[in-house]
Design an enzyme around this catalytic site. Structure first.
Site, PDB file in Angstrom:
ATOM      1  CE1 TYR A 129      -4.021   1.972   0.208  1.00  0.00           C
ATOM      2  CE2 TYR A 129      -2.782   3.291   1.791  1.00  0.00           C
ATOM      3  CZ  TYR A 129      -3.868   3.132   0.955  1.00  0.00           C
ATOM      4  OH  TYR A 129      -4.808   4.124   0.851  1.00  0.00           O
ATOM      5  CD  GLN A 193     -12.042   2.580   0.259  1.00  0.00           C
ATOM      6  OE1 GLN A 193     -12.127   2.533   1.482  1.00  0.00           O
ATOM      7  NE2 GLN A 193     -12.092   3.726  -0.415  1.00  0.00           N
ATOM      8  CG  ASN A 221      -6.963   6.356   6.484  1.00  0.00           C
ATOM      9  OD1 ASN A 221      -7.198   5.165   6.690  1.00  0.00           O
ATOM     10  ND2 ASN A 221      -7.621   7.056   5.577  1.00  0.00           N
ATOM     11  CB  THR A 244       5.149   9.988  10.955  1.00  0.00           C
ATOM     12  OG1 THR A 244       6.533   9.704  10.800  1.00  0.00           O
ATOM     13  CG2 THR A 244       4.911  11.487  10.922  1.00  0.00           C
ATOM     14  CD  GLN A 266       9.551  12.488  10.070  1.00  0.00           C
ATOM     15  OE1 GLN A 266      10.182  12.714   9.038  1.00  0.00           O
ATOM     16  NE2 GLN A 266       8.678  11.518  10.143  1.00  0.00           N
ATOM     17  CG  HIS A 269       4.868  12.907   7.357  1.00  0.00           C
ATOM     18  ND1 HIS A 269       4.731  12.219   6.182  1.00  0.00           N
ATOM     19  CD2 HIS A 269       6.190  12.860   7.654  1.00  0.00           C
ATOM     20  CE1 HIS A 269       5.908  11.775   5.775  1.00  0.00           C
ATOM     21  NE2 HIS A 269       6.817  12.148   6.659  1.00  0.00           N
ATOM     22  CD  GLU A 335       7.618   6.398  11.764  1.00  0.00           C
ATOM     23  OE1 GLU A 335       7.325   5.948  10.637  1.00  0.00           O
ATOM     24  OE2 GLU A 335       7.085   7.419  12.248  1.00  0.00           O
ATOM     25  CG  HIS A 336      11.674   8.430  11.725  1.00  0.00           C
ATOM     26  ND1 HIS A 336      10.316   8.748  11.718  1.00  0.00           N
ATOM     27  CD2 HIS A 336      11.928   7.796  10.557  1.00  0.00           C
ATOM     28  CE1 HIS A 336       9.783   8.324  10.594  1.00  0.00           C
ATOM     29  NE2 HIS A 336      10.727   7.734   9.874  1.00  0.00           N
ATOM     30  CG  ASP A 369      11.461  10.186   5.504  1.00  0.00           C
ATOM     31  OD1 ASP A 369      11.269   9.168   6.197  1.00  0.00           O
ATOM     32  OD2 ASP A 369      11.139  11.321   5.882  1.00  0.00           O
ATOM     33  CD  GLU A 423       3.270 -32.260  26.796  1.00  0.00           C
ATOM     34  OE1 GLU A 423       2.651 -32.457  25.721  1.00  0.00           O
ATOM     35  OE2 GLU A 423       4.159 -31.391  26.920  1.00  0.00           O
ATOM     36  CG  HIS A 428       0.952 -36.758  21.018  1.00  0.00           C
ATOM     37  ND1 HIS A 428      -0.411 -36.656  21.154  1.00  0.00           N
ATOM     38  CD2 HIS A 428       1.379 -35.573  20.494  1.00  0.00           C
ATOM     39  CE1 HIS A 428      -0.801 -35.467  20.739  1.00  0.00           C
ATOM     40  NE2 HIS A 428       0.264 -34.793  20.329  1.00  0.00           N
TER      41      HIS A 428
END
Length: 439
Positions: A129, A193, A221, A244, A266, A269, A335-336, A369, A423, A428
């Site tokens: 994506y 979707q 999102n 972010t 950042q 964004h 994240e960064h 990036d 067990e 088994h």
């Protein structure tokens, strides 16, 4: 502009740090009731439902989901030469780094006649994506496609939202990036979707089959994240990405102009983006605040940046020393994470929790990036405490292959039977014993 948290003179516990550090608040559960009916509709009505939601949310109804091959070729042909060169450089560097991540099969001889091999097998088909919305992200195409291709994924499809301004197709720069990478299958669909259609598949408006995928990766999102959560299990996912984040650990040696510029980069964004400065120097904090005033006013998306920097997810944390600063950034698990201190390389080597670490004045997050060669699809919301960014490994599955001879099984049969009985699973043990009983 940045709110301040003063931790000087004390070292808070991990629990206290989690409570006081700034963090964006996103409640994925709050949108699940809106996303669940959408996913169910696409499950039952396929492309027709997907196009209905696309028209509702993106204000455009494409003629088809799959982007024609000629549109990919056209986008590459008409791409700005400077952007083309930059994308090719980004692809080249990403391929260099990711090529080193491919795992090799290993075979261990446990006993004579008994081996266990770990095979690394790529996921067969993946959906990648590339977001739309406030910005255009051809770089996200690179960051998703390169590790998938390097892993040996047999079949991949890139999804990106259709744009009303481009005739219901994804942004042409996204399409051009796909073409430069050799991607032949692109779907013009976005958000929740897209995830639902990737999971269930369907039949396009021209009768072409839209084959479902085994895994979906890439940020989006909150609605896309909710769809990932809802469909996890039917499909694999890389992560539930939040807004972010950048954290900068800095001392008095840092340049406040650089620090301010990186915090802004950042914040650009999203209004929910988090920009956090952790510093041992109150003078640096004051200088960064002063630099922010001028730089924010001069940047293109000043309103968005100002909202992000003044939000509760952003702030400045004052600490007594670098050791405490490291505890803070490890708790935050950004994240960064930039390290702008004296002996930055040694300080960076002590970091435990971060999606990616950027060392010194000349390794800004913006480099990562686009053109560092590293991957920019990284864990957010503190998930760097336990998770990694997107890599070749994301698209590989480890499979253990067990190969024992008759003698090797006979040698361990009594132990298998003993454990099975312990067990209370005697069948088994009998499955082993049966191979050595006289008939």
């Amino acid at each position: 502009m940045l709110s301040r948290i003063d931790l000087r003179g004390r070292v808070p516990s991990p629990a206290e740090l989690r409570a006081v550090l700034p963090r964006a608040e996103t409640d994925v559960d709050a949108v699940m009731d809106r996303v669940r009916p959408l996913v169910e509709a696409i499950h039952h009505r396929g492309v027709d439902a997907a196009l209905d939601f696309t028209e509702q949310f993106d204000n455009v109804r494409p003629a088809a989901i799959r982007v024609p091959a000629e549109e990919l070729a056209k986008a590459e042909r008409e791409l700005d030469p400077a952007v083309r060169d930059a994308l090719l450089e980004s692809i080249k560097r990403a391929r260099l780094v990711h090529a080193e991540q491919r795992r090799k099969d290993t075979t261990t001889q446990v006993v004579p006649g008994g081996t266990v091999t770990e095979r690394w097998v790529p996921v067969q088909r993946v959906g990648l994506y590339a977001p739309g919305g406030l910005a255009v992200y051809p770089s996200s195409v690179v960051m998703n496609v390169v590790p998938a291709q390097t892993a040996g994924v047999e079949s991949l499809v890139v999804c990106s939202p259709p744009q009303a301004g481009f005739g219901g197709l994804p942004h042409p720069t996204v399409l051009a990036a796909c073409a430069l990478l050799g991607v032949e299958e692109v779907w013009g669909i976005g958000g929740a979707q897209a995830v639902a259609l990737l999971a269930y598949g369907g039949t396009d408006t021209d009768g072409t089959e839209l084959t479902p995928v085994d895994m979906v990766t890439g940020p989006g999102n909150i609605y896309l994240t909710a769809a990932k959560r809802l469909l996890r299990g039917l499909i694999g996912i890389d992560a539930e990405a939040g807004p972010t984040e950048i954290a900068i650990l800095a001392d008095e040696t840092a340049d406040p102009v650089h620090v301010a510029a990186d915090l802004i980069s950042q914040a650009e964004h999203d209004t929910l983006a988090a920009s956090v400065l952790v510093t041992t120097s109150e003078q640096l904090a004051d200088a960064v605040d002063a630099a922010l005033v001028g730089q924010v006013g001069a940047t293109k998306h000043s309103s968005r940046v100002s909202t992000a920097l003044s939000g509760k997810q952003s702030g400045c944390v004052l600490v007594s020393d670098i050791d405490t600063g490291l505890k803070v950034v490890d708790s935050y698990a950004a994240e960064h994470l930039e390290i702008q201190t004296a002996d930055a390389r040694a300080v960076a080597a002590r970091v435990r929790n971060a999606g990616a670490v950027f060392i010194g004045a000349y390794s800004p997050v913006s480099l990562g990036d686009y053109c560092a060669g590293s991957n920019h699809v990284l864990p957010t919301s503190g998930c760097a405490r336990h998770s990694s960014g997107l890599s070749v490994q994301t698209f590989l599955k480890g499979i253990h292959v067990v190969d024992y001879s008759q003698d090797a099984l006979r040698d361990v049969a009594s132990q298998v039977i003993a454990l099975a009985n312990a067990e209370d699973l005697p069948a088994h043990g009998q499955a082993v014993a049966a191979r050595f009983e006289s008939r």
